[in-house]
Scaffold this active site. Structure first.
Site, PDB file in Angstrom:
ATOM      1  CB  SER A  11       3.089   1.616   6.224  1.00 52.02           C
ATOM      2  OG  SER A  11       1.896   1.761   6.935  1.00 52.02           O
ATOM      3  CG  ASP A  38       0.022  -4.109   2.832  1.00 52.54           C
ATOM      4  OD1 ASP A  38       0.269  -3.557   1.740  1.00 52.54           O
ATOM      5  OD2 ASP A  38      -0.167  -3.479   3.890  1.00 52.54           O
ATOM      6  CG  HIS A  60      -0.394   0.262   2.518  1.00 52.44           C
ATOM      7  ND1 HIS A  60      -0.128  -0.745   3.425  1.00 52.44           N
ATOM      8  CD2 HIS A  60      -0.017   1.416   3.138  1.00 52.44           C
ATOM      9  CE1 HIS A  60       0.372  -0.229   4.532  1.00 52.44           C
ATOM     10  NE2 HIS A  60       0.446   1.095   4.380  1.00 52.44           N
TER      11      HIS A  60
END
Length: 323
Positions: A266, A188, A147
């Site tokens: 992230s 992810d 992402h």
């Protein structure tokens, strides 16, 4: 000064323990009969002497006990202080050892001219988002979340770029364009590649996630809100969690932690106390509209990453399979 105060209080205490009769006698003796004065004076001297001896004995025992108790308390304080210093030193060493492996990722959209041409100069580009990642090997492979680079992965017009900033083994900071090697939206995960140009990189040391225990310490390093190389500390709060992936599927066996994972963290590594990577920081529960960590944060377990990344490096992801 302390002893003088203690003696004064002791004398006051002794005087106040005398009965009203004795006190009145003392006053009367001062104003009348010599016989009564002598008798009462002797009696009072005896009482005072006995009380003073008792008080001296008590004070002496307190003087011996208080320094001993103070010494024990001081020693315990020093031990706790040393423990804190040792823990802090371990944290500092862990950060210094592992942070050179963490990279800063900027997702950039290139501008167009009035005629529709794309300006290739990244300096004029618009930063669409930031994230983190880490060096996988010395060849320049970078692991991050899907992402983080999703716009680049799905770019059909050549507008998206990915800028990766990091330090080499000598501590020299540099930036390179990150090119997509492989993608796994289900978990992810994404693998980028940068040109090292002869620089030696600092790959992470891989750990395992199948033997983690709830309560053990863990450390997250990343770039929350663009603040590069930020360290947050917490514990493993839960294991075997299920979280959603970017394509709507579920990521199983996720690690839950209370180490803060905010926007920009992230893709960064979650580490154990040895500095080994045990997960990839990926998500946090937030209060609606706040965008801030709630203390319930998640990382993809490193065992999943180890199964996925080598396959992506070898086989890659065809451009047509990105959409």
């Amino acid at each position: 000064m302390t002893m003088a105060l203690a003696s004064s209080k002791a004398f006051s205490s002794i005087f106040n323990t005398l009965s009203p009769i004795n006190q009145s006698k003392f006053v009367l003796a001062c104003s009348g009969s010599n016989h009564v004065d002598v008798i009462d004076r002797r009696r009072r001297i005896m009482i005072f002497g006995s009380s003073l001896a008792l008080t001296s004995s008590l004070l002496g025992s307190n003087q011996q006990r208080l320094p001993m108790e103070s010494a024990i308390a001081l020693e315990q304080f020093k031990e706790k202080e040393e423990e804190l210093e040792e823990e802090e030193e371990r944290n500092v060493n862990l950060f210094q050892k592992t942070s050179p492996s963490v990279v800063y990722i900027e997702a950039i959209e290139l501008p167009k001219t009035s005629s529709g041409d794309i300006l290739t100069d990244e300096e004029n580009g618009k930063i669409e988002g930031t994230g983190s990642g880490f060096v996988w090997d010395k060849l320049g492979h970078i692991v991050t979340n899907y992402h983080v680079i999703a716009k680049l992965a799905t770019d059909q017009f050549g507008l998206q770029r990915c800028k990766v900033s990091l330090v080499d083994a000598k501590g020299t900071r540099f930036s390179k364009e990150g090119k997509i090697v492989g993608l796994d939206p289900d978990n992810d995960l994404a693998v980028l590649k940068i040109e090292t140009e002869g620089r030696e990189l600092n790959p992470v040391v891989l750990g395992t996630s199948n033997d983690l225990r709830v309560g053990q310490s863990c450390f997250a390093i990343g770039n929350p809100y663009g603040y590069e190389n930020t360290l947050t500390i917490g514990v493993v709060s839960g294991l075997g969690r299920e979280i959603p992936s970017p394509n709507g599927k579920s990521i199983s066996e996720a690690i839950q932690t209370d180490a803060d994972i905010n926007s920009g963290n992230s893709g960064g590594p979650l580490l154990d106390s040895y500095g080994h990577t045990i997960g990839v920081n990926t998500a946090t529960f937030t209060r609606k509209g706040s965008g801030m960590s709630s203390g319930v944060n998640f990382a993809i377990p490193i065992d999943t990453v180890v199964r996925t990344v080598p396959y992506l490096i070898v086989y890659g992801t065809a451009y047509r399979d990105r959409f």
